[in-house]
Design a protein around this motif. Structure first.
Motif, mmCIF file in Angstrom:
data_model
loop_
_atom_site.group_PDB
_atom_site.id
_atom_site.type_symbol
_atom_site.label_atom_id
_atom_site.label_comp_id
_atom_site.label_asym_id
_atom_site.label_seq_id
_atom_site.Cartn_x
_atom_site.Cartn_y
_atom_site.Cartn_z
ATOM 1 N N VAL A 183 -11.206 37.468 -67.961
ATOM 2 C CA VAL A 183 -10.250 38.539 -67.668
ATOM 3 C C VAL A 183 -8.913 37.844 -67.425
ATOM 4 C CG1 VAL A 183 -9.654 40.472 -66.168
ATOM 5 C CG2 VAL A 183 -12.066 39.943 -66.613
ATOM 6 N N PHE A 184 -7.871 38.333 -68.090
ATOM 7 C CA PHE A 184 -6.543 37.732 -68.029
ATOM 8 C C PHE A 184 -5.584 38.682 -67.326
ATOM 9 C CE2 PHE A 184 -8.780 36.185 -71.738
ATOM 10 C CZ PHE A 184 -8.628 34.813 -71.639
ATOM 11 N N GLU A 200 -18.508 44.048 -57.819
ATOM 12 C CA GLU A 200 -19.725 44.628 -57.237
ATOM 13 C C GLU A 200 -19.764 44.419 -55.726
ATOM 14 O OE1 GLU A 200 -21.993 46.712 -58.516
ATOM 15 O OE2 GLU A 200 -20.654 46.699 -60.255
ATOM 16 N N LYS A 201 -19.346 43.240 -55.260
ATOM 17 C CA LYS A 201 -19.290 42.975 -53.814
ATOM 18 C C LYS A 201 -18.274 43.879 -53.135
ATOM 19 C CE LYS A 201 -20.773 38.201 -54.160
ATOM 20 N NZ LYS A 201 -20.385 36.792 -54.093
ATOM 21 N N LEU A 202 -17.130 44.118 -53.785
ATOM 22 C CA LEU A 202 -16.125 45.017 -53.229
ATOM 23 C C LEU A 202 -16.669 46.444 -53.144
ATOM 24 C CD1 LEU A 202 -13.209 45.461 -52.212
ATOM 25 C CD2 LEU A 202 -12.556 45.847 -54.609
ATOM 26 N N ASP A 211 -17.525 36.312 -62.945
ATOM 27 C CA ASP A 211 -16.999 36.312 -61.578
ATOM 28 C C ASP A 211 -16.327 37.642 -61.259
ATOM 29 O OD1 ASP A 211 -17.885 33.755 -61.017
ATOM 30 O OD2 ASP A 211 -15.943 32.808 -61.410
ATOM 31 N N PHE A 212 -15.550 38.153 -62.193
ATOM 32 C CA PHE A 212 -14.888 39.443 -61.985
ATOM 33 C C PHE A 212 -15.926 40.525 -61.708
ATOM 34 C CE2 PHE A 212 -13.179 43.489 -63.399
ATOM 35 C CZ PHE A 212 -11.952 43.531 -62.755
ATOM 36 N N TYR A 266 -10.386 36.658 -55.037
ATOM 37 C CA TYR A 266 -10.878 37.447 -53.915
ATOM 38 C C TYR A 266 -9.921 38.587 -53.578
ATOM 39 C CZ TYR A 266 -7.786 34.481 -51.003
ATOM 40 O OH TYR A 266 -6.716 33.812 -50.469
ATOM 41 N N PHE A 267 -10.487 39.543 -52.843
ATOM 42 C CA PHE A 267 -9.740 40.656 -52.281
ATOM 43 C C PHE A 267 -9.604 40.386 -50.797
ATOM 44 C CE2 PHE A 267 -11.942 42.241 -55.968
ATOM 45 C CZ PHE A 267 -10.976 42.976 -56.617
#
Length: 152
Positions: free
Chosen positions: A103-104, A139-141, A133-134, A9-10
């Motif tokens: 994504v790493f 997209e939500k951000l 998920d990334f 999350y952000f």
């Protein structure tokens, strides 16, 4: 405010949102990257995050959960897969790569960090998240940005 899920999350301090700048942290599997004591220019951050998906530089079909630590770090952080992410993250050495499923990330707090990070020390941090998920959380951000700031 948090945008994402419990694994990725952000965290944004909306009270300090000023035009296209906001204090922001990224949390991946409980590991914190960035500081809420500094602002980030959000259009640049979004562009950097989109580059992970679009740029060949970040893509490595052979990277996986078993070898990604070695791909990023072999006694010192490699020169490949560098990512900037903007001002809130300048106190960290950062790397990011992806394959078709994950994504790493790898990062480390610089010895001469400007801000105090309390619980974060100079250890190498490695985290990964599912690519779906990334993409979803990015997209939500972006949606939050459009609703609160405007187009970028």
């Amino acid at each position: 405010m948090k945008i994402g899920n419990s694994n990725f999350y952000f965290e944004i301090n909306e009270m300090e949102l000023k035009q296209k700048l906001a204090p922001l942290q990224i949390v991946i599997n409980g590991n914190v990257l960035g500081t809420l004591d500094d602002t980030t220019y959000l259009p640049s951050l979004l562009s950097s995050l989109e580059a992970i998906l679009k740029e060949k530089y970040y893509y490595n079909e052979s990277i996986n959960c078993n070898n990604y630590k070695n791909k990023f770090f072999n006694g010192d952080f490699c020169a490949d897969y560098r990512i900037t992410l903007e001002d809130s993250f300048d106190d960290f050495i950062k790397r990011c790569a992806r394959n078709d499923k994950k994504v790493f990330f790898a990062w480390k707090l610089n010895d001469d960090a400007f801000f105090n990070y309390g619980e974060i020390d100079g250890d190498d941090i490695f985290s990964s998240i599912d690519l779906v998920d990334f993409i979803s959380i990015l997209e939500k951000l972006k949606e939050w940005y459009r609703n609160n700031v405007g187009e970028y």
